[in-house]
Write a protein that holds these residues in place. Structure first.
Motif, PDB file in Angstrom:
ATOM      1  N   LYS A  24       0.728  -1.179   0.042  1.00  0.00           N
ATOM      2  CA  LYS A  24       0.128   0.133   0.084  1.00  0.00           C
ATOM      3  C   LYS A  24       0.653   1.134   0.096  1.00  0.00           C
ATOM      4  N   SER A  25       2.194   1.358   0.671  1.00  0.00           N
ATOM      5  CA  SER A  25       2.983   2.423   0.933  1.00  0.00           C
ATOM      6  C   SER A  25       3.539   2.702  -0.291  1.00  0.00           C
ATOM      7  N   GLN A  26       3.794   1.641  -0.939  1.00  0.00           N
ATOM      8  CA  GLN A  26       4.536   1.906  -2.545  1.00  0.00           C
ATOM      9  C   GLN A  26       3.540   2.248  -3.443  1.00  0.00           C
ATOM     10  N   VAL A  27       2.511   1.775  -3.461  1.00  0.00           N
ATOM     11  CA  VAL A  27       1.261   2.317  -4.307  1.00  0.00           C
ATOM     12  C   VAL A  27       0.791   3.667  -4.105  1.00  0.00           C
ATOM     13  N   VAL A  28       1.119   4.121  -2.638  1.00  0.00           N
ATOM     14  CA  VAL A  28       0.806   5.625  -2.474  1.00  0.00           C
ATOM     15  C   VAL A  28       1.876   6.548  -3.138  1.00  0.00           C
ATOM     16  N   ILE A  29       3.193   6.105  -2.886  1.00  0.00           N
ATOM     17  CA  ILE A  29       4.417   6.829  -3.440  1.00  0.00           C
ATOM     18  C   ILE A  29       4.355   6.905  -4.776  1.00  0.00           C
ATOM     19  N   ALA A  30       3.918   5.654  -5.515  1.00  0.00           N
ATOM     20  CA  ALA A  30       4.250   5.708  -6.992  1.00  0.00           C
ATOM     21  C   ALA A  30       2.825   6.649  -7.431  1.00  0.00           C
ATOM     22  N   SER A  54      -2.278  14.489  -4.346  1.00  0.00           N
ATOM     23  CA  SER A  54      -3.434  13.699  -3.567  1.00  0.00           C
ATOM     24  C   SER A  54      -4.039  12.976  -4.185  1.00  0.00           C
ATOM     25  N   TYR A  55      -4.656  13.347  -5.385  1.00  0.00           N
ATOM     26  CA  TYR A  55      -5.513  12.860  -6.274  1.00  0.00           C
ATOM     27  C   TYR A  55      -4.803  11.372  -6.722  1.00  0.00           C
ATOM     28  N   GLY A  56      -3.477  11.625  -7.241  1.00  0.00           N
ATOM     29  CA  GLY A  56      -2.885  10.261  -7.626  1.00  0.00           C
ATOM     30  C   GLY A  56      -2.673   9.259  -6.551  1.00  0.00           C
ATOM     31  N   ALA A  57      -2.132   9.741  -5.373  1.00  0.00           N
ATOM     32  CA  ALA A  57      -2.039   8.612  -4.196  1.00  0.00           C
ATOM     33  C   ALA A  57      -3.322   8.017  -3.898  1.00  0.00           C
ATOM     34  N   ILE A  58      -4.312   8.993  -3.864  1.00  0.00           N
ATOM     35  CA  ILE A  58      -5.616   8.134  -3.444  1.00  0.00           C
ATOM     36  C   ILE A  58      -6.456   7.456  -4.471  1.00  0.00           C
ATOM     37  N   GLN A  59      -6.196   7.941  -5.799  1.00  0.00           N
ATOM     38  CA  GLN A  59      -6.921   7.071  -6.737  1.00  0.00           C
ATOM     39  C   GLN A  59      -6.331   5.759  -6.925  1.00  0.00           C
ATOM     40  N   PHE A  60      -5.113   5.564  -6.952  1.00  0.00           N
ATOM     41  CA  PHE A  60      -4.277   4.479  -7.258  1.00  0.00           C
ATOM     42  C   PHE A  60      -4.447   3.372  -6.041  1.00  0.00           C
ATOM     43  N   PRO A  90      -0.558  13.463 -22.978  1.00  0.00           N
ATOM     44  CA  PRO A  90       0.861  13.585 -22.296  1.00  0.00           C
ATOM     45  C   PRO A  90       0.545  13.341 -20.791  1.00  0.00           C
ATOM     46  N   THR A  91      -0.519  13.879 -20.180  1.00  0.00           N
ATOM     47  CA  THR A  91      -0.789  13.763 -18.643  1.00  0.00           C
ATOM     48  C   THR A  91      -0.909  12.377 -18.314  1.00  0.00           C
ATOM     49  N   SER A  92      -1.824  11.406 -19.202  1.00  0.00           N
ATOM     50  CA  SER A  92      -2.017  10.116 -18.712  1.00  0.00           C
ATOM     51  C   SER A  92      -0.712   9.122 -19.129  1.00  0.00           C
ATOM     52  N   ALA A  93      -0.188   9.684 -20.203  1.00  0.00           N
ATOM     53  CA  ALA A  93       1.087   8.862 -20.707  1.00  0.00           C
ATOM     54  C   ALA A  93       1.935   9.061 -19.664  1.00  0.00           C
ATOM     55  N   ILE A  94       2.392  10.318 -19.129  1.00  0.00           N
ATOM     56  CA  ILE A  94       3.439  10.436 -18.061  1.00  0.00           C
ATOM     57  C   ILE A  94       2.877   9.925 -16.755  1.00  0.00           C
ATOM     58  N   THR A  95       1.586  10.036 -16.460  1.00  0.00           N
ATOM     59  CA  THR A  95       1.270   9.425 -15.191  1.00  0.00           C
ATOM     60  C   THR A  95       1.424   8.100 -14.933  1.00  0.00           C
ATOM     61  N   MET A  96       0.890   7.320 -16.116  1.00  0.00           N
ATOM     62  CA  MET A  96       0.895   5.851 -16.139  1.00  0.00           C
ATOM     63  C   MET A  96       2.422   5.297 -16.215  1.00  0.00           C
ATOM     64  N   TRP A  97       3.259   6.010 -17.135  1.00  0.00           N
ATOM     65  CA  TRP A  97       4.501   5.591 -17.403  1.00  0.00           C
ATOM     66  C   TRP A  97       5.267   5.508 -16.081  1.00  0.00           C
ATOM     67  N   THR A  98       5.085   6.753 -15.228  1.00  0.00           N
ATOM     68  CA  THR A  98       6.219   7.193 -14.144  1.00  0.00           C
ATOM     69  C   THR A  98       5.366   6.114 -12.987  1.00  0.00           C
ATOM     70  N   TYR A  99       4.029   6.201 -13.057  1.00  0.00           N
ATOM     71  CA  TYR A  99       3.551   5.096 -12.001  1.00  0.00           C
ATOM     72  C   TYR A  99       4.366   3.568 -12.074  1.00  0.00           C
ATOM     73  N   ARG A 147       7.018   2.680 -13.712  1.00  0.00           N
ATOM     74  CA  ARG A 147       8.382   2.672 -13.098  1.00  0.00           C
ATOM     75  C   ARG A 147       8.731   3.046 -11.715  1.00  0.00           C
ATOM     76  N   VAL A 148       7.964   4.044 -11.317  1.00  0.00           N
ATOM     77  CA  VAL A 148       8.228   3.992  -9.848  1.00  0.00           C
ATOM     78  C   VAL A 148       7.748   2.775  -9.007  1.00  0.00           C
ATOM     79  N   LEU A 149       6.767   2.425  -9.193  1.00  0.00           N
ATOM     80  CA  LEU A 149       6.307   1.188  -8.708  1.00  0.00           C
ATOM     81  C   LEU A 149       7.445   0.107  -8.630  1.00  0.00           C
ATOM     82  N   ARG A 150       7.679  -0.307  -9.946  1.00  0.00           N
ATOM     83  CA  ARG A 150       8.693  -1.209 -10.025  1.00  0.00           C
ATOM     84  C   ARG A 150       9.958  -0.792  -9.485  1.00  0.00           C
ATOM     85  N   LEU A 151      10.244   0.356  -9.336  1.00  0.00           N
ATOM     86  CA  LEU A 151      11.739   0.689  -8.725  1.00  0.00           C
ATOM     87  C   LEU A 151      11.560   0.339  -7.113  1.00  0.00           C
TER      88      LEU A 151
END
Length: 323
Positions: A14-20, A96-102, A295-304, A306-310
């Protein structure tokens, strides 16, 4: 063999999902901030561009025609910082939205899988329910920041609010707690089908596209773009209505567009816009919105991803080192 969509929902704590999720929202917002300001300015423009007789009702409001001319106009009149108006509440909202959403998306999916057990829902239906629920929860939780973002982006050379603190104080004093939630009905009404369609489309396309040689090394970004364009177009009128309702109140006539009519209620606003501006009035800013959404969705999903995998890899390395 994992089903389509389980990769995004089941991996990571859960913490990794929040951070990503928070990191993805933060990075995406910074890069698309200027397009967001342009979209809001176009959405709040109520006068007809084809009928010169309405120009007498502008009350000093600028006339924006297209994305690039609007950017040039803002740069000329307000400087480079004008393209990042509302960025502070927007950054807070996106994080906040990204963390709550995922987090909500993951939690709802796990709950659905537990509830149905062996009688698994089809992946698309599961993704739709989880996406819609996550979007509604995140929208309601962060809505005051969304409203503040819109009001700051709507400011021209006249300062309606001088700071984030002053805006919160003034809205609380003059409009009460309900002032922070004007247009919430349109926001939730928009986000439920949007996020449901987005996640269902994204999860359907991500794995097939992942086998192709796509930009950034995978199909995540491309799947995000395609899903966002489809979902955004379908619910755009509700997004525009939400913006019109968010600037209602005692400051309505002080924004860059000083001729914004008084609107009350989602459906009344929709009918009023249709009557005054025609069907095209419900789609003002759609082009830049789609340019922004991609670009918003592409950057968001791509970053999410990669950060989660990292984060997962770092946790795995820590466990290996301990062993």
């Amino acid at each position: 063999m994992s089903r389509s969509g389980e990769h995004l929902k089941d991996e990571g704590s859960k913490s990794q999902v929040v951070i990503a999720g928070a990191g993805a929202g933060l990075i995406a917002r910074f890069f698309i901030a200027p397009l967001d300001v342009v979209k809001i300015r176009l959405q709040l423009q109520t006068h007809s561009l084809s009928d010169p007789l309405t120009h007498r009702d502008l009350h000093g409001s600028p006339i924006y025609k297209g994305t690039l001319p609007t950017i040039k106009h803002i740069l000329k009149e307000e400087g480079i910082t004008g393209l990042w108006k509302g960025n502070v509440p927007a950054e807070l909202m996106y994080v906040s939205y990204g963390a709550i959403q995922f987090t909500a998306y993951r939690s709802v999916t796990v709950a659905l899988q537990s509830a149905f057990g062996e009688r698994k829902l089809p992946a698309a239906i599961e993704s739709f329910i989880a996406g819609a629920s996550a979007g509604a929860i995140a929208t309601a939780a962060t809505y005051p920041l969304d409203l503040l973002r819109t009001r700051f982006a709507a400011q021209g050379t006249e300062k309606v609010y001088t700071s984030l603190f002053s805006s919160i104080r003034d809205i609380s004093r003059n409009e009460g707690p309900r002032g922070f939630f004007q247009g919430l009905g349109a926001g939730v009404g928009q986000i439920i089908p949007y996020m449901g369609i987005f996640f269902a489309t994204y999860e359907t396309l991500r794995l097939p596209l992942g086998t192709l040689q796509m930009p950034f090394g995978s199909g995540d970004a491309t799947a995000g773009i395609m899903a966002s364009v489809i979902a955004k177009t379908g619910v755009f009128p509700l997004d525009l209505i939400r913006k019109r309702l968010q600037v209602q109140g005692p400051t309505r006539s002080r924004y860059v567009h000083k001729n914004i009519p008084v609107y009350k209620g989602v459906f009344k606003t929709m009918f009023d816009i249709r009557r005054r501006e025609g069907i095209r009035g419900l789609y003002r800013g759609l082009t830049v919105s789609l340019f922004k959404a991609a670009p918003t969705s592409a950057i968001t999903m791509w970053t999410y991803e990669r950060v989660l995998r990292l984060l997962i890899d770092m946790e795995a390395r820590k466990k290996t080192a301990k062993d």
